[in-house]
Design a protein around this motif. Structure first.
Motif, mmCIF file in Angstrom:
data_model
loop_
_atom_site.group_PDB
_atom_site.id
_atom_site.type_symbol
_atom_site.label_atom_id
_atom_site.label_comp_id
_atom_site.label_asym_id
_atom_site.label_seq_id
_atom_site.Cartn_x
_atom_site.Cartn_y
_atom_site.Cartn_z
ATOM 1 N N UNK A 11 -19.758 16.964 -64.381
ATOM 2 C CA UNK A 11 -20.866 17.914 -64.518
ATOM 3 C C UNK A 11 -20.691 19.097 -63.581
ATOM 4 N N UNK A 12 -20.200 18.853 -62.371
ATOM 5 C CA UNK A 12 -19.956 19.922 -61.418
ATOM 6 C C UNK A 12 -18.869 20.865 -61.949
ATOM 7 N N UNK A 13 -17.798 20.326 -62.547
ATOM 8 C CA UNK A 13 -16.730 21.145 -63.130
ATOM 9 C C UNK A 13 -17.224 21.994 -64.294
ATOM 10 N N UNK A 14 -18.083 21.438 -65.140
ATOM 11 C CA UNK A 14 -18.611 22.182 -66.288
ATOM 12 C C UNK A 14 -19.504 23.318 -65.813
ATOM 13 N N UNK A 15 -20.330 23.083 -64.853
ATOM 14 C CA UNK A 15 -21.210 24.124 -64.299
ATOM 15 C C UNK A 15 -20.367 25.227 -63.674
ATOM 16 N N UNK A 16 -19.309 24.842 -62.912
ATOM 17 C CA UNK A 16 -18.450 25.834 -62.270
ATOM 18 C C UNK A 16 -17.718 26.664 -63.323
ATOM 19 N N UNK A 17 -17.274 26.048 -64.404
ATOM 20 C CA UNK A 17 -16.588 26.775 -65.468
ATOM 21 C C UNK A 17 -17.522 27.779 -66.143
ATOM 22 N N UNK A 18 -18.757 27.384 -66.353
ATOM 23 C CA UNK A 18 -19.721 28.290 -66.975
ATOM 24 C C UNK A 18 -20.106 29.431 -66.034
ATOM 25 N N UNK A 19 -20.257 29.139 -64.755
ATOM 26 C CA UNK A 19 -20.695 30.162 -63.794
ATOM 27 C C UNK A 19 -19.542 31.104 -63.468
ATOM 28 N N UNK A 20 -18.337 30.602 -63.156
ATOM 29 C CA UNK A 20 -17.241 31.434 -62.683
ATOM 30 C C UNK A 20 -16.360 31.958 -63.825
ATOM 31 N N UNK A 21 -16.275 31.217 -64.836
ATOM 32 C CA UNK A 21 -15.414 31.638 -65.935
ATOM 33 C C UNK A 21 -14.013 31.078 -65.755
ATOM 34 N N UNK A 22 -13.212 31.137 -66.848
ATOM 35 C CA UNK A 22 -11.880 30.542 -66.785
ATOM 36 C C UNK A 22 -10.915 31.315 -65.879
ATOM 37 N N UNK A 23 -11.144 32.590 -65.581
ATOM 38 C CA UNK A 23 -10.232 33.376 -64.740
ATOM 39 C C UNK A 23 -10.389 33.034 -63.247
ATOM 40 N N UNK A 24 -11.588 32.908 -62.818
ATOM 41 C CA UNK A 24 -11.826 32.688 -61.379
ATOM 42 C C UNK A 24 -11.917 31.208 -61.000
ATOM 43 N N UNK A 25 -11.948 30.332 -61.950
ATOM 44 C CA UNK A 25 -12.090 28.893 -61.655
ATOM 45 C C UNK A 25 -10.897 28.343 -60.841
ATOM 46 N N UNK A 26 -9.617 28.665 -61.166
ATOM 47 C CA UNK A 26 -8.514 28.137 -60.347
ATOM 48 C C UNK A 26 -8.558 28.642 -58.908
ATOM 49 N N UNK A 27 -8.913 29.917 -58.694
ATOM 50 C CA UNK A 27 -9.032 30.447 -57.329
ATOM 51 C C UNK A 27 -10.148 29.733 -56.568
ATOM 52 N N UNK A 28 -11.267 29.502 -57.235
ATOM 53 C CA UNK A 28 -12.392 28.813 -56.594
ATOM 54 C C UNK A 28 -12.021 27.371 -56.279
ATOM 55 N N UNK A 29 -11.227 26.736 -57.164
ATOM 56 C CA UNK A 29 -10.810 25.348 -56.901
ATOM 57 C C UNK A 29 -9.887 25.292 -55.677
ATOM 58 N N UNK A 30 -8.922 26.273 -55.580
ATOM 59 C CA UNK A 30 -8.046 26.317 -54.391
ATOM 60 C C UNK A 30 -8.870 26.555 -53.124
ATOM 61 N N UNK A 31 -9.796 27.481 -53.185
ATOM 62 C CA UNK A 31 -10.644 27.782 -52.023
ATOM 63 C C UNK A 31 -11.449 26.555 -51.599
ATOM 64 N N UNK A 32 -12.051 25.859 -52.582
ATOM 65 C CA UNK A 32 -12.835 24.652 -52.282
ATOM 66 C C UNK A 32 -11.930 23.551 -51.727
ATOM 67 N N UNK A 33 -10.704 23.412 -52.245
ATOM 68 C CA UNK A 33 -9.751 22.417 -51.748
ATOM 69 C C UNK A 33 -9.339 22.689 -50.302
ATOM 70 N N UNK A 34 -9.105 24.018 -49.999
ATOM 71 C CA UNK A 34 -8.768 24.393 -48.609
ATOM 72 C C UNK A 34 -9.890 23.998 -47.652
ATOM 73 N N UNK A 35 -11.098 24.398 -48.015
ATOM 74 C CA UNK A 35 -12.231 24.088 -47.131
ATOM 75 C C UNK A 35 -12.494 22.586 -47.057
ATOM 76 N N UNK A 36 -12.282 21.900 -48.137
ATOM 77 C CA UNK A 36 -12.438 20.442 -48.107
ATOM 78 C C UNK A 36 -11.402 19.820 -47.168
ATOM 79 N N UNK A 37 -10.145 20.298 -47.211
ATOM 80 C CA UNK A 37 -9.083 19.799 -46.318
ATOM 81 C C UNK A 37 -9.401 20.090 -44.850
ATOM 82 N N UNK A 38 -9.859 21.368 -44.605
ATOM 83 C CA UNK A 38 -10.232 21.727 -43.228
ATOM 84 C C UNK A 38 -11.380 20.852 -42.717
ATOM 85 N N UNK A 39 -12.359 20.642 -43.575
ATOM 86 C CA UNK A 39 -13.514 19.821 -43.205
ATOM 87 C C UNK A 39 -13.071 18.379 -42.919
#
Length: 154
Positions: A11-39
């Motif tokens: 459900x979180x992935x579907x909401x993110x796809x609808x909000x960000x769109x298919x172009x910005x979703x991979x960048x947002x996933x990398x950004x979220x992964x970086x911050x998740x790793x740092x955290x």
């Protein structure tokens, strides 16, 4: 850590796809992964620091206990050393007292005044039976009691 199941992620992935769109979703996933790793690294560092501090406090406590034990042993050793010194002093004093009493109990040595050229004569129970001749005079002395005596302690 965060008890997230598969349905929540979907459900979180579907909401993110609808909000960000298919172009910005991979960048947002990398950004979220970086911050998740740092955290995650930050949390693990904090846990390691806490564990290290706990071990250090345990080591300090053990070290303090060992220091107390060493101090107690040192005090015991000092007390034993003092006892040994006192015993050695008392043994020396006792030896000195024994030697003084032995000196008091020594036999008196009799030196006849008229026979100074003779060496020291010791009183002996059989001495009265030994004939003694006086070379200055020609008479024979039957006992040592007949001679004038001088008492000298040796």
């Amino acid at each position: 850590m965060l008890n997230i199941g598969m349905t929540e992620l979907l459900t979180f992935g579907i909401i993110a796809l609808l909000v960000l769109g298919p172009d910005k979703l991979p960048e947002a996933a990398r950004f979220a992964g970086k911050w998740y790793g740092k955290f995650k690294r930050m949390i693990s560092n904090v846990q390691n620091d806490i564990d290290r501090e706990l071990r250090m406090s345990e080591l300090r406590e053990q070290m303090q206990n060992e220091m107390k034990r060493i101090q107690e042993l040192e005090l015991k050793m000092q007390a034993q050393m003092q006892e040994l010194q006192q015993q050695s002093h008392s043994a020396i004093e006792q030896q000195q007292q024994n030697s003084v009493t032995e000196n008091k109990n020594l036999f008196l040595t009799y030196i006849p005044l008229t026979q100074q050229k003779y060496s020291m004569l010791h009183r002996h129970p059989l001495a009265s039976a030994i004939p003694c001749t006086n070379k200055m005079e020609t008479s024979v002395v039957d006992t040592f009691e007949q001679l004038p005596e001088l008492k000298v302690a040796v």
